[in-house]
Design a protein around this motif. Structure first.
Motif, PDB file in Angstrom:
ATOM      1  N   ALA A   1       1.048  -1.177  -0.080  1.00  0.00           N
ATOM      2  CA  ALA A   1      -0.336  -0.327  -0.345  1.00  0.00           C
ATOM      3  C   ALA A   1       1.431   1.077   0.153  1.00  0.00           C
ATOM      4  O   ALA A   1       1.860   1.145   0.702  1.00  0.00           O
ATOM      5  CB  ALA A   1      -0.976  -0.302   1.235  1.00  0.00           C
ATOM      6  N   ALA A   2      -0.098   2.219  -1.202  1.00  0.00           N
ATOM      7  CA  ALA A   2       0.980   3.502  -0.824  1.00  0.00           C
ATOM      8  C   ALA A   2       0.805   3.822   1.151  1.00  0.00           C
ATOM      9  O   ALA A   2      -0.090   4.566   1.107  1.00  0.00           O
ATOM     10  CB  ALA A   2       0.527   4.706  -1.636  1.00  0.00           C
ATOM     11  N   ARG A   3       2.544   4.433   1.235  1.00  0.00           N
ATOM     12  CA  ARG A   3       2.259   5.404   2.459  1.00  0.00           C
ATOM     13  C   ARG A   3       2.166   6.728   2.164  1.00  0.00           C
ATOM     14  O   ARG A   3       2.884   7.632   1.299  1.00  0.00           O
ATOM     15  CB  ARG A   3       3.619   5.455   3.197  1.00  0.00           C
ATOM     16  N   PRO A   4       1.257   7.604   2.719  1.00  0.00           N
ATOM     17  CA  PRO A   4       1.140   8.752   3.379  1.00  0.00           C
ATOM     18  C   PRO A   4       2.991   9.182   3.143  1.00  0.00           C
ATOM     19  O   PRO A   4       3.718   9.177   4.047  1.00  0.00           O
ATOM     20  CB  PRO A   4       0.641  10.093   3.846  1.00  0.00           C
ATOM     21  N   ALA A   5       3.020  10.605   2.096  1.00  0.00           N
ATOM     22  CA  ALA A   5       4.623  11.199   2.191  1.00  0.00           C
ATOM     23  C   ALA A   5       4.369  11.925   3.382  1.00  0.00           C
ATOM     24  O   ALA A   5       3.309  12.253   5.132  1.00  0.00           O
ATOM     25  CB  ALA A   5       5.025  12.432   1.512  1.00  0.00           C
TER      26      ALA A   5
END
Length: 69
Positions: free
Chosen positions: A61-65
């Motif tokens: 899953a893409a992690r928030p910056a």
């Protein structure tokens, strides 16, 4: 004069009672064949889903910056 049975078309007329009545009109051998066919169909669908799941490409899953404060 006996009444002629009426034939209805459409999903709204497919009640569980109507399905059971139709199933009970089969001979015991035909009922058995129908049940075996339904089981085979369910097993085939399960096998297909299992194969699709095995081919599925998983990605993290893409992690928030992170914000640097």
């Amino acid at each position: 004069m006996p009444l002629q049975p009426q034939v209805y078309h459409g999903f709204e007329h497919e009640t569980m009672e109507a399905k059971i009545r139709g199933f009970l009109q089969f001979t015991p051998g035909e009922r058995f064949e129908q049940m075996i066919g339904a089981i085979e169909l369910a097993l085939l669908a399960q096998k297909s889903l299992r194969e699709q799941h095995a081919r599925k490409v998983s990605r993290p899953a893409a992690r928030p910056a992170r914000s640097e404060n």
